[in-house]
Design a protein around this motif. Structure first.
Motif, mmCIF file in Angstrom:
data_model
loop_
_atom_site.group_PDB
_atom_site.id
_atom_site.type_symbol
_atom_site.label_atom_id
_atom_site.label_comp_id
_atom_site.label_asym_id
_atom_site.label_seq_id
_atom_site.Cartn_x
_atom_site.Cartn_y
_atom_site.Cartn_z
ATOM 1 N N SER A 150 11.339 9.958 -1.234
ATOM 2 C CA SER A 150 10.124 10.311 -1.975
ATOM 3 C C SER A 150 9.515 9.099 -2.673
ATOM 4 C CB SER A 150 10.429 11.408 -3.000
ATOM 5 O OG SER A 150 10.756 12.621 -2.354
ATOM 6 N N HIS A 151 10.362 8.228 -3.207
ATOM 7 C CA HIS A 151 9.874 7.070 -3.954
ATOM 8 C C HIS A 151 8.948 6.208 -3.104
ATOM 9 C CE1 HIS A 151 9.965 3.660 -6.764
ATOM 10 N NE2 HIS A 151 10.166 2.889 -5.695
ATOM 11 N N TRP A 152 9.363 5.905 -1.874
ATOM 12 C CA TRP A 152 8.569 5.001 -1.043
ATOM 13 C C TRP A 152 7.416 5.719 -0.354
ATOM 14 C CZ3 TRP A 152 9.015 0.184 -2.277
ATOM 15 C CH2 TRP A 152 10.211 -0.260 -2.862
ATOM 16 N N LEU A 153 7.537 7.025 -0.150
ATOM 17 C CA LEU A 153 6.372 7.788 0.295
ATOM 18 C C LEU A 153 5.325 7.830 -0.814
ATOM 19 C CD1 LEU A 153 8.184 10.723 2.131
ATOM 20 C CD2 LEU A 153 6.831 8.911 3.217
ATOM 21 N N ASP A 154 5.786 7.964 -2.070
ATOM 22 C CA ASP A 154 4.868 7.900 -3.203
ATOM 23 C C ASP A 154 4.113 6.580 -3.228
ATOM 24 O OD1 ASP A 154 5.651 10.410 -4.093
ATOM 25 O OD2 ASP A 154 7.015 9.650 -5.636
ATOM 26 N N ARG A 155 4.781 5.516 -2.794
ATOM 27 C CA ARG A 155 4.181 4.175 -2.853
ATOM 28 C C ARG A 155 3.343 3.845 -1.634
ATOM 29 N NH1 ARG A 155 7.346 0.552 -7.038
ATOM 30 N NH2 ARG A 155 5.625 -0.938 -6.836
ATOM 31 N N GLY A 156 3.235 4.780 -0.696
ATOM 32 C CA GLY A 156 2.283 4.566 0.387
ATOM 33 C C GLY A 156 2.813 4.620 1.795
ATOM 34 N N ALA A 157 4.120 4.778 2.000
ATOM 35 C CA ALA A 157 4.639 4.915 3.358
ATOM 36 C C ALA A 157 4.188 6.245 3.955
ATOM 37 C CB ALA A 157 6.154 4.824 3.364
ATOM 38 N N ASP A 158 4.098 6.287 5.279
ATOM 39 C CA ASP A 158 3.686 7.507 5.984
ATOM 40 C C ASP A 158 4.864 8.239 6.611
ATOM 41 O OD1 ASP A 158 0.594 7.431 5.979
ATOM 42 O OD2 ASP A 158 1.165 5.400 6.583
ATOM 43 N N GLY A 159 6.003 7.592 6.675
ATOM 44 C CA GLY A 159 7.152 8.235 7.293
ATOM 45 C C GLY A 159 8.345 7.316 7.307
ATOM 46 N N TRP A 160 9.412 7.813 7.936
ATOM 47 C CA TRP A 160 10.679 7.091 7.958
ATOM 48 C C TRP A 160 11.309 7.119 9.337
ATOM 49 C CZ3 TRP A 160 13.232 4.541 3.986
ATOM 50 C CH2 TRP A 160 12.711 4.704 2.694
ATOM 51 N N VAL A 216 0.860 -2.454 1.768
ATOM 52 C CA VAL A 216 0.334 -1.100 1.947
ATOM 53 C C VAL A 216 -1.184 -1.103 1.824
ATOM 54 C CG1 VAL A 216 0.234 1.214 0.939
ATOM 55 C CG2 VAL A 216 2.447 0.082 1.236
ATOM 56 N N ALA A 217 -1.698 -1.791 0.823
ATOM 57 C CA ALA A 217 -3.149 -1.848 0.630
ATOM 58 C C ALA A 217 -3.838 -2.506 1.822
ATOM 59 C CB ALA A 217 -3.474 -2.597 -0.661
ATOM 60 N N ALA A 218 -3.240 -3.575 2.351
ATOM 61 C CA ALA A 218 -3.825 -4.262 3.500
ATOM 62 C C ALA A 218 -3.819 -3.371 4.740
ATOM 63 C CB ALA A 218 -3.067 -5.553 3.770
ATOM 64 N N ARG A 226 8.034 -13.626 1.192
ATOM 65 C CA ARG A 226 7.821 -13.712 2.635
ATOM 66 C C ARG A 226 7.099 -12.497 3.197
ATOM 67 N NH1 ARG A 226 13.038 -15.959 1.942
ATOM 68 N NH2 ARG A 226 13.135 -18.157 2.625
ATOM 69 N N LEU A 227 7.211 -11.357 2.535
ATOM 70 C CA LEU A 227 6.567 -10.153 3.058
ATOM 71 C C LEU A 227 5.059 -10.357 3.202
ATOM 72 C CD1 LEU A 227 7.655 -7.396 3.936
ATOM 73 C CD2 LEU A 227 7.070 -6.514 1.682
ATOM 74 N N ARG A 228 4.496 -11.235 2.388
ATOM 75 C CA ARG A 228 3.055 -11.509 2.488
ATOM 76 C C ARG A 228 2.708 -12.156 3.823
ATOM 77 N NH1 ARG A 228 1.858 -14.055 -3.582
ATOM 78 N NH2 ARG A 228 2.809 -12.326 -4.751
ATOM 79 N N ASP A 264 8.930 -8.690 -3.543
ATOM 80 C CA ASP A 264 9.152 -7.695 -4.593
ATOM 81 C C ASP A 264 8.234 -6.501 -4.352
ATOM 82 O OD1 ASP A 264 6.602 -8.563 -5.415
ATOM 83 O OD2 ASP A 264 7.423 -9.863 -6.985
ATOM 84 N N GLU A 265 8.243 -5.579 -5.301
ATOM 85 C CA GLU A 265 7.474 -4.355 -5.138
ATOM 86 C C GLU A 265 5.973 -4.641 -5.086
ATOM 87 O OE1 GLU A 265 10.266 -4.645 -7.026
ATOM 88 O OE2 GLU A 265 11.328 -3.500 -5.492
ATOM 89 N N GLY A 266 5.544 -5.673 -5.773
ATOM 90 C CA GLY A 266 4.144 -6.060 -5.707
ATOM 91 C C GLY A 266 3.736 -6.488 -4.310
ATOM 92 N N ASP A 267 4.621 -7.198 -3.622
ATOM 93 C CA ASP A 267 4.341 -7.606 -2.245
ATOM 94 C C ASP A 267 4.260 -6.386 -1.335
ATOM 95 O OD1 ASP A 267 4.358 -10.405 -2.788
ATOM 96 O OD2 ASP A 267 6.551 -10.332 -2.842
#
Length: 413
Positions: free
Chosen positions: A167-177, A88-90, A34-36, A80-83
């Motif tokens: 750190s994990h989700w910032l590594d994956r492209g988040a800008d903040g929390w 993030v890419a979009a 659904r995240l898509r 999932d993590e791919g979604d």
């Protein structure tokens, strides 16, 4: 100092509701992507003028997202993590930022470490606060909710866990929390956790949820960048409903004091409160509320659907959040946008054309119960805002101008 939040305008989405996910997770159910469903809405977000997506909880949980059971896994009801990586890419393709929502004051009862604690593991038990002084007593909960088990923020393993998640989700492209229920977490906990995270991600922004308490002291003691400005939220709708703009003047003075210390996260609606279009007694005052939001200091956020004047009442009962967390269609709305959408777009454009407003100071120039003039200024830059909630036109003194009944205006200079 992190500069980019000064030009940020968030579109806040509660993803479990937005995507129509089931209210409860079902173990063993296949992943639903659904995240898509958020991807088609990113151009809508950008077209509104927002610069980023403030995304509600996406981590594996039992029900509403704030009863987390795995901080390192996307909720299977969402994907999932791919979604997540696709989203993030979009966002990046459109130059948009991402703010994640994490609760680190408590977890769901299905959190694996808590299960081990219930089975008698003493190391696991140290992760959670006890009720009373008896170490064999029961486990503390968040504000009496049995399903939400309170973490023990004095336990080093908890601090290490939270540091790793951030750190994990910032590594994956988040800008903040956005840090949910920060008001319930000792500020010293963030003071320990954040420095190593910032060392890896110096541009990350951390905003804590503060409903009450001493905002400025909490920011100073915790090392957070921002907290939610509930005082201003309440004063905006309450002063308009009561036609008592003295309340708003008092709140703006408080807001100025906060803004001297930090950059507040401002809003007139979010996933925890009755919709602004419902809260206001007179729908003609929606423009007043938005004009205030976008012309005073802070980093403003628009809650999804508020830009279309959607209605919904927050109720204190099971399922009482459903009305304010509705599903959105698979594709953005067609046809001419409603007046509220146009109003949001125009005021967000004004805000983005004057990014200095994020650090502005506000001075009340004229005040009655039903009319107010204030100036927001930074250096030699200045905007004057005129608010009239009365049933008749109002002529402001000093050549400021006349404003029609139940209207407002923003005057440069």
């Amino acid at each position: 100092m992190i500069v980019w939040p000064e030009s940020a305008v968030w579109w806040q989405v509660y993803p479990l509701g937005f995507t129509g996910a089931p209210a409860s997770a079902s173990p063993g159910e296949p992943v639903a992507h659904r995240l898509r469903g958020l991807e088609p809405w990113l151009d809508y977000l950008a077209g509104l003028g927002c610069t980023g997506l403030a995304l509600g909880p996406v981590f594996a949980s039992e029900t509403h997202g704030y009863d987390t059971v795995d901080h390192f896994r996307i909720d299977p009801r969402l994907g999932d993590e791919g979604d997540f990586d696709r989203l993030v890419a979009a966002l990046r393709e459109r130059g948009l930022r991402l703010l994640l929502d994490g609760v680190f004051n408590h977890v769901g009862r299905g959190f694996p470490v808590f299960r081990r604690a219930l089975e008698g593991d003493p190391e696991a038990a140290r992760w959670f606060r006890r009720t009373g002084d008896d170490p064999a007593g029961g486990y503390a909960t968040f504000e009496g909710h049995h399903a939400l088990v309170a973490l023990n923020h004095a336990e080093p393993a908890v601090a290490a866990h939270v540091e790793a998640v951030l750190s994990h989700w910032l590594d994956r492209g988040a800008d903040g929390w956005r840090l949910d229920a920060a008001y319930a977490v000792p500020p010293g906990f963030w003071r320990r956790v954040l420095p190593p995270v910032r060392a890896r991600h110096p541009g990350a922004w951390f905003a804590g949820e503060m409903i009450h308490g001493d905002y400025a002291s909490y920011v100073a003691e915790s090392g957070l960048d921002s907290v939610t400005q509930y005082e201003l939220w309440k004063a905006i709708w309450s002063s308009l409903n009561d036609r008592n703009l003295f309340e708003l003047a008092w709140a703006l003075d408080r807001h100025d004091a906060f803004a001297e210390k930090f950059l507040p996260l401002t809003f007139v609606g979010n996933h925890d409160v009755t919709r602004i279009a419902t809260r206001l007694d007179d729908p003609r005052h929606l423009g007043h509320a938005l004009a205030i939001l976008f012309t005073v200091a802070g980093t403003p956020a628009v809650y999804y659907g508020d830009e279309r004047a959607m209605e919904g009442v927050k109720e204190d009962r099971p399922g009482g959040d459903d009305a304010i967390r509705p599903p959105f269609p698979a594709v953005p709305f067609a046809g001419s946008p409603p007046e509220a959408h146009t109003l949001h777009r125009e005021l967000i454009a004004l805000r983005r054309a004057n990014p200095w407003l994020a650090r502005a100071r506000t001075e009340v120039l004229h005040l009655t119960n039903e009319a107010m003039a204030y100036a927001s200024a930074a250096g030699d830059r200045r905007l004057t805002v005129l608010l009239n909630t009365a049933d008749t036109p109002y002529a402001f003194p000093g050549g400021l101008g006349t404003v029609a009944a139940h209207s407002w205006s923003v005057v440069p200079g």
